[in-house]
Design a protein around this motif. Structure first.
Motif, PDB file in Angstrom:
ATOM      1  N   GLU A 172      41.010  52.673  62.409  1.00 15.58           N
ATOM      2  CA  GLU A 172      39.797  53.029  61.972  1.00 15.58           C
ATOM      3  C   GLU A 172      40.133  54.518  61.382  1.00 15.58           C
ATOM      4  OE1 GLU A 172      37.074  53.613  60.458  1.00 15.58           O
ATOM      5  OE2 GLU A 172      35.810  52.476  62.175  1.00 15.58           O
ATOM      6  N   GLN A 173      40.121  54.534  60.007  1.00 15.00           N
ATOM      7  CA  GLN A 173      40.413  55.592  59.314  1.00 15.00           C
ATOM      8  C   GLN A 173      39.086  56.505  58.699  1.00 15.00           C
ATOM      9  OE1 GLN A 173      41.667  52.706  55.930  1.00 15.00           O
ATOM     10  NE2 GLN A 173      41.754  54.524  54.641  1.00 15.00           N
ATOM     11  N   ASN A 174      38.091  55.869  58.910  1.00 13.35           N
ATOM     12  CA  ASN A 174      36.812  56.725  58.374  1.00 13.35           C
ATOM     13  C   ASN A 174      35.598  56.298  59.432  1.00 13.35           C
ATOM     14  OD1 ASN A 174      34.853  58.204  56.992  1.00 13.35           O
ATOM     15  ND2 ASN A 174      35.107  56.668  55.315  1.00 13.35           N
ATOM     16  N   PRO A 175      35.575  56.741  60.724  1.00 13.75           N
ATOM     17  CA  PRO A 175      34.498  56.294  61.535  1.00 13.75           C
ATOM     18  C   PRO A 175      33.178  57.094  61.392  1.00 13.75           C
ATOM     19  CG  PRO A 175      36.021  58.015  62.643  1.00 13.75           C
ATOM     20  CD  PRO A 175      36.593  57.590  61.213  1.00 13.75           C
ATOM     21  N   ALA A 257      42.058  51.718  52.135  1.00  9.97           N
ATOM     22  CA  ALA A 257      40.871  52.383  51.679  1.00  9.97           C
ATOM     23  C   ALA A 257      39.758  52.177  52.493  1.00  9.97           C
ATOM     24  CB  ALA A 257      40.585  52.506  50.293  1.00  9.97           C
ATOM     25  N   ASP A 258      39.087  53.175  52.889  1.00  8.23           N
ATOM     26  CA  ASP A 258      37.853  52.877  53.612  1.00  8.23           C
ATOM     27  C   ASP A 258      36.873  54.101  53.180  1.00  8.23           C
ATOM     28  OD1 ASP A 258      35.503  52.327  55.310  1.00  8.23           O
ATOM     29  OD2 ASP A 258      36.818  52.493  57.276  1.00  8.23           O
ATOM     30  N   GLY A 259      35.844  53.798  52.440  1.00  9.29           N
ATOM     31  CA  GLY A 259      34.770  54.832  51.856  1.00  9.29           C
ATOM     32  C   GLY A 259      33.473  54.725  52.480  1.00  9.29           C
ATOM     33  N   ASN A 260      33.482  54.068  53.936  1.00 13.01           N
ATOM     34  CA  ASN A 260      32.423  53.944  54.325  1.00 13.01           C
ATOM     35  C   ASN A 260      32.362  54.514  55.776  1.00 13.01           C
ATOM     36  OD1 ASN A 260      31.036  51.928  52.314  1.00 13.01           O
ATOM     37  ND2 ASN A 260      32.597  50.766  53.001  1.00 13.01           N
ATOM     38  N   ASN A 261      31.304  55.683  55.825  1.00 13.27           N
ATOM     39  CA  ASN A 261      31.114  56.046  57.354  1.00 13.27           C
ATOM     40  C   ASN A 261      30.550  54.846  58.128  1.00 13.27           C
ATOM     41  OD1 ASN A 261      31.328  59.312  56.107  1.00 13.27           O
ATOM     42  ND2 ASN A 261      32.480  58.754  57.815  1.00 13.27           N
ATOM     43  N   ASP A 262      31.067  53.857  58.718  1.00 10.91           N
ATOM     44  CA  ASP A 262      30.653  53.045  59.648  1.00 10.91           C
ATOM     45  C   ASP A 262      31.287  52.411  60.493  1.00 10.91           C
ATOM     46  OD1 ASP A 262      31.996  51.331  57.937  1.00 10.91           O
ATOM     47  OD2 ASP A 262      30.073  50.636  56.885  1.00 10.91           O
ATOM     48  N   GLU A 263      30.947  51.426  61.269  1.00 10.29           N
ATOM     49  CA  GLU A 263      31.579  50.856  62.154  1.00 10.29           C
ATOM     50  C   GLU A 263      32.920  49.796  61.850  1.00 10.29           C
ATOM     51  OE1 GLU A 263      31.562  51.269  65.178  1.00 10.29           O
ATOM     52  OE2 GLU A 263      29.739  52.590  65.134  1.00 10.29           O
ATOM     53  N   ARG A 264      32.934  49.740  60.511  1.00 12.68           N
ATOM     54  CA  ARG A 264      33.812  48.687  59.715  1.00 12.68           C
ATOM     55  C   ARG A 264      35.246  49.577  59.617  1.00 12.68           C
ATOM     56  NH1 ARG A 264      30.723  46.536  54.596  1.00 12.68           N
ATOM     57  NH2 ARG A 264      29.990  48.781  54.733  1.00 12.68           N
ATOM     58  N   CYS A 265      36.335  48.770  59.830  1.00 17.29           N
ATOM     59  CA  CYS A 265      37.562  49.131  59.621  1.00 17.29           C
ATOM     60  C   CYS A 265      38.542  47.890  59.367  1.00 17.29           C
ATOM     61  CB  CYS A 265      38.073  49.823  61.019  1.00 17.29           C
ATOM     62  SG  CYS A 265      38.437  48.498  62.297  1.00 17.29           S
ATOM     63  N   TRP A 281      45.128  41.114  56.486  1.00 18.99           N
ATOM     64  CA  TRP A 281      44.337  42.152  56.757  1.00 18.99           C
ATOM     65  C   TRP A 281      42.759  41.712  56.320  1.00 18.99           C
ATOM     66  CZ3 TRP A 281      45.302  46.113  59.943  1.00 18.99           C
ATOM     67  CH2 TRP A 281      47.060  46.310  60.286  1.00 18.99           C
ATOM     68  N   LYS A 282      41.842  42.258  57.126  1.00 16.29           N
ATOM     69  CA  LYS A 282      40.428  42.027  56.671  1.00 16.29           C
ATOM     70  C   LYS A 282      39.436  43.025  57.026  1.00 16.29           C
ATOM     71  CE  LYS A 282      36.479  38.651  57.633  1.00 16.29           C
ATOM     72  NZ  LYS A 282      36.039  37.483  58.290  1.00 16.29           N
ATOM     73  N   TYR A 283      38.508  43.449  56.295  1.00 19.16           N
ATOM     74  CA  TYR A 283      37.901  44.635  56.390  1.00 19.16           C
ATOM     75  C   TYR A 283      36.610  43.963  57.030  1.00 19.16           C
ATOM     76  CZ  TYR A 283      35.153  48.824  55.302  1.00 19.16           C
ATOM     77  OH  TYR A 283      34.494  50.149  55.718  1.00 19.16           O
ATOM     78  N   GLN A 284      36.391  44.288  58.368  1.00 23.22           N
ATOM     79  CA  GLN A 284      35.425  43.874  59.129  1.00 23.22           C
ATOM     80  C   GLN A 284      34.676  45.016  60.139  1.00 23.22           C
ATOM     81  OE1 GLN A 284      36.961  40.468  60.935  1.00 23.22           O
ATOM     82  NE2 GLN A 284      37.999  41.822  62.775  1.00 23.22           N
ATOM     83  N   THR A 285      33.998  44.575  61.093  1.00 24.05           N
ATOM     84  CA  THR A 285      33.439  45.535  61.915  1.00 24.05           C
ATOM     85  C   THR A 285      34.303  45.562  63.098  1.00 24.05           C
ATOM     86  OG1 THR A 285      31.156  44.616  61.496  1.00 24.05           O
ATOM     87  CG2 THR A 285      31.583  45.672  63.813  1.00 24.05           C
ATOM     88  N   SER A 286      34.515  46.839  63.418  1.00 27.50           N
ATOM     89  CA  SER A 286      35.805  46.901  64.506  1.00 27.50           C
ATOM     90  C   SER A 286      35.571  46.246  65.815  1.00 27.50           C
ATOM     91  CB  SER A 286      35.980  48.584  64.619  1.00 27.50           C
ATOM     92  OG  SER A 286      34.734  48.754  65.598  1.00 27.50           O
ATOM     93  N   THR A 287      36.365  45.929  66.389  1.00 33.51           N
ATOM     94  CA  THR A 287      36.539  45.312  67.764  1.00 33.51           C
ATOM     95  C   THR A 287      37.644  46.016  68.622  1.00 33.51           C
ATOM     96  OG1 THR A 287      38.501  43.681  66.951  1.00 33.51           O
ATOM     97  CG2 THR A 287      36.092  43.147  66.689  1.00 33.51           C
ATOM     98  N   MET A 288      37.619  47.269  68.742  1.00 34.29           N
ATOM     99  CA  MET A 288      38.525  48.272  69.398  1.00 34.29           C
ATOM    100  C   MET A 288      38.876  47.492  70.850  1.00 34.29           C
ATOM    101  SD  MET A 288      38.915  52.210  70.147  1.00 34.29           S
ATOM    102  CE  MET A 288      37.367  52.243  70.851  1.00 34.29           C
ATOM    103  N   GLY A 289      40.299  47.092  70.906  1.00 31.02           N
ATOM    104  CA  GLY A 289      40.542  46.937  72.356  1.00 31.02           C
ATOM    105  C   GLY A 289      40.002  45.262  72.784  1.00 31.02           C
ATOM    106  N   GLU A 290      39.675  44.492  71.688  1.00 30.58           N
ATOM    107  CA  GLU A 290      39.547  43.227  71.925  1.00 30.58           C
ATOM    108  C   GLU A 290      40.042  42.519  70.628  1.00 30.58           C
ATOM    109  OE1 GLU A 290      35.203  42.913  72.261  1.00 30.58           O
ATOM    110  OE2 GLU A 290      35.276  43.841  74.149  1.00 30.58           O
ATOM    111  N   THR A 291      40.109  41.026  70.721  1.00 26.32           N
ATOM    112  CA  THR A 291      40.522  40.434  69.647  1.00 26.32           C
ATOM    113  C   THR A 291      39.577  40.462  68.520  1.00 26.32           C
ATOM    114  OG1 THR A 291      41.016  37.993  68.760  1.00 26.32           O
ATOM    115  CG2 THR A 291      39.242  38.044  70.430  1.00 26.32           C
ATOM    116  N   ASN A 292      40.430  40.398  67.389  1.00 22.60           N
ATOM    117  CA  ASN A 292      39.611  40.438  66.055  1.00 22.60           C
ATOM    118  C   ASN A 292      39.136  39.136  65.670  1.00 22.60           C
ATOM    119  OD1 ASN A 292      40.702  43.012  65.751  1.00 22.60           O
ATOM    120  ND2 ASN A 292      42.662  42.587  64.741  1.00 22.60           N
ATOM    121  N   GLY A 293      39.638  38.106  66.428  1.00 21.03           N
ATOM    122  CA  GLY A 293      38.799  36.779  65.940  1.00 21.03           C
ATOM    123  C   GLY A 293      39.647  36.064  65.202  1.00 21.03           C
TER     124      GLY A 293
END
Length: 643
Positions: A172-175, A257-265, A281-293
């Motif tokens: 997550e580079q832009n939380p 690049a992540d220009g969105n201040n949101d939950e995506r990473c 790699w896929k830009y999606q809602t973060s799943t920190m500490g869990e599987t990315n699916g």
């Protein structure tokens, strides 16, 4: 006494129970093939069995498989006298047959052990499907044995355990909100053992370093999240590299690049994938500490499609790629018919074609037809019949050909099935192939001469049993300014002359004039205007044609009274009435029988005259007409048979 009764009752119950256990359970005949798991390049053996069977005399079964994964290399250890072999096989299939000579087999019977070689890659697997199965008794005539269950197998090549690896799995580079203190990097242990990552380093594109604390351990398939504490990560053109404690690069991210201040990473998707590609790699809602699916496979709801085409000569006016609509009766032909089958499973979720079934439809005139099924690499001689599928596996490719060479009127039914877990079955389609015996147009060389035996001659009985000479077209005559060829039948007494026209374009022979003679001279001299069609090629059983003509000439009766026939109009009907094999000096000839009928009615005649001619026509140029008959008013007046 009471005790005795009790004993008797108990014994009776015991005997009854014993009798129950003595009653055999109904057997269920099964045909099965085993499954096996081997390593890359290794071989495995599975048994093909017929279980719970009585008096088994013969087995016929088609084994299909994915030829890109597995190959059949040997067949051994058969219980049968006549053992299966590898002679009948193609790409992705082998036909296995066994038979008995002296007695039937019962119980669990082994058709053979099948040796399978892994030719695919680690982790791949193939179906081992049993299709087109027939089992029959040893009795004569043999009878089919019902099959209660078919158990298919699988062939699997053991997957190679990938080298264990810790990857940067998500970052997550832009939380949301402030970046400082809220940026993070997730590591994932793709190893089969826990990994100590103490002292490892994360370095971003700007050279900033975060060191992982000593004795930090990631469990098997576990996650560890590092907060980025050395300034802030960049929102664009940022990438991160992971090094182990000795400074060896372990993994890196894409430049993100992540220009969105949101939950995506950015996250590896599917979870943990690492093919060294940005596509990991896929830009999606973060799943920190869990599987990315993992991707969810779409549900295949569309059955495959099978299209059939034929050459333009058979499907007039259509190019090769034109699909023949289901239900189409193809035109009659005398040549072999080749059909191209193309099957696809083109939906987005398509799993591919597992197999195509061919059979004869219940409404087919033919009950059985021999066919050749082939493509560029294999050929299979088999047959199609009613109520029994001939299976062409999908492993032979999208295209295959079916060639029919024998005479038939066969309605072929076909459909394909996909590889879906719940198979999608194409609606049945059909087309009709019609092949018949035909005799094509051919010319007779002028001057061709035959000798025939006169077996009947009503006009001059003295000719019977004697020879007649038939000369084709040695002479010509001009009638109404048009040349005609003379077919001359010379007998000991009298004869017949036919004045024949030849039309190469229309492919027919016509009759302009007919003259019949006895010892006193002409007894019939008829002219036809226009000439009528004697033979209209090509010929086949059931073909008809008619000619409307004007007839003129003379008829002489037995009292030598000659009656002129005024110009009258009549219709001559011709039909190919049947087929007959004739034994001739040139061998056995397959002939078509052509019959022409003409009715002549004129006030000058005492009664109407019906003239019938019958020709036995062969395709042999040396014996084009091996037999001929003529009738007047239904009475046989003349018969000549080639000798």
């Amino acid at each position: 006494m009471k005790k005795a009764k009790t004993i008797s009752l108990n014994v009776g119950i015991a005997l009854a129970l014993f009798a129950v256990f003595l009653v055999p359970a109904a057997s269920a005949t099964t045909v099965s093939i085993g499954s096996t798991i081997v390593g890359e390049g290794e071989t495995g053996v599975v048994s093909l069995m017929v279980n719970d069977v009585t008096d088994l005399g013969g087995v016929h079964v088609n084994l299909t498989y994915d030829a890109s994964v597995v190959n059949v290399t040997a067949l051994t250890n058969s219980d049968f006298d006549s053992k299966p072999n590898l002679y009948k096989r193609g790409h992705g299939w082998v036909l296995l047959e066994g038979g008995q000579y002296e007695s039937g087999l019962s119980g669990s019977v082994k058709l053979c052990d099948v040796t399978l070689e892994a030719v695919g890659k680690a982790g791949e697997s193939s179906y081992l499907n049993l299709t087109d199965i027939d089992i029959e008794t040893f009795t004569y005539p043999p009878t089919d044995i019902p099959i209660d269950e078919v158990i298919n197998g699988t062939f699997t090549i053991k997957p190679v355990t990938p080298s264990a690896k810790v990857v940067i799995n998500e970052f997550e580079q832009n939380p949301p909100g402030d970046d400082s203190g809220n940026e993070w990097i997730e590591l994932y242990n793709n190893d089969s053992t826990s990994v100590n990552i103490g002292g490892w380093k994360l370095i971003n594109s700007g050279g900033k370093v975060v060191t992982i604390p000593d004795d930090t351990v990631i469990a098997v398939h576990g996650y560890w999240v590092a907060n980025w504490t050395n300034g802030s990560l960049e929102d664009s053109n940022e990438y991160i590299t992971l090094y182990n404690a000795t400074g060896t690069e372990i993994d890196n991210t894409l430049t993100a690049a992540d220009g969105n201040n949101d939950e995506r990473c950015w996250a590896r998707y599917p979870n943990g994938i690492d093919t060294d590609s940005d596509n990991d790699w896929k830009y999606q809602t973060s799943t920190m500490g869990e599987t990315n699916g993992v991707p969810v496979a779409p549900v295949d709801t569309t059955p495959p499609t099978t299209n059939v085409t034929a050459p333009p000569t058979l499907w007039p006016g259509k190019p090769d790629e034109t699909t023949i609509p289901s239900g189409t009766p193809l035109p009659w032909t005398s040549e072999p018919v080749q059909l191209w089958f193309f099957r696809t499973d083109n939906s987005d979720s398509g799993t591919g074609v597992a197999y195509t079934n061919l059979s004869l439809a219940s409404e087919s005139v033919a009950d059985l037809v021999n066919v050749t099924i082939s493509n560029n690499t294999w050929t299979w001689e088999t047959n199609l019949s009613k109520g029994k599928n001939t299976t062409v596996p999908g492993t032979v490719g999208e295209y295959f050909n079916v060639t029919i060479s024998e005479e038939c009127n066969a309605t072929i039914e076909y459909y394909s099935v996909d590889k879906n877990e719940t198979p999608r079955v194409e609606p049945k389609k059909n087309l009709t192939v019609r092949i018949r015996f035909e005799i094509p147009f051919s010319e007779v060389t002028p001057g061709t001469r035959y000798t025939a035996n006169v077996t009947h001659d009503l006009i001059e009985p003295a000719n019977e049993g004697k020879d007649a000479t038939i000369v084709f077209f040695a002479e010509t005559a001009t009638i109404d300014s048009k040349p005609y060829y003379v077919l001359d039948i010379n007998k000991s007494v009298g004869g017949t002359e036919m004045y024949v026209g030849i039309n190469e374009t229309a492919e027919n022979f016509t009759m302009k004039r007919l003259v019949m003679k006895n010892k006193t001279g002409k007894i019939m001299d008829l002219t036809f205007n226009p000439e009528y069609t004697m033979l209209n090629y090509p010929l086949w059983v059931g073909k008809t044609w008619t000619s409307t003509i004007n007839v003129s000439g003379t008829v002489t009766y037995a009292n030598n009274t000659t009656i002129p026939i005024n110009i009258i109009t009549t219709e001559i009907e011709a039909k190919v009435t049947g087929e007959e094999n004739l034994t001739t000096p040139y061998g056995e000839l397959r002939c078509l029988v052509v019959e022409t009928n003409a009715g002549i009615l004129d006030t000058g005649l005492s009664k109407p005259i019906t003239i019938t001619a019958k020709y036995w026509i062969s395709a042999d140029e040396k014996a084009m007409i091996p037999k001929y008959q003529s009738y007047i008013n239904g009475n046989l007046t003349e018969e000549l048979v080639l000798k």
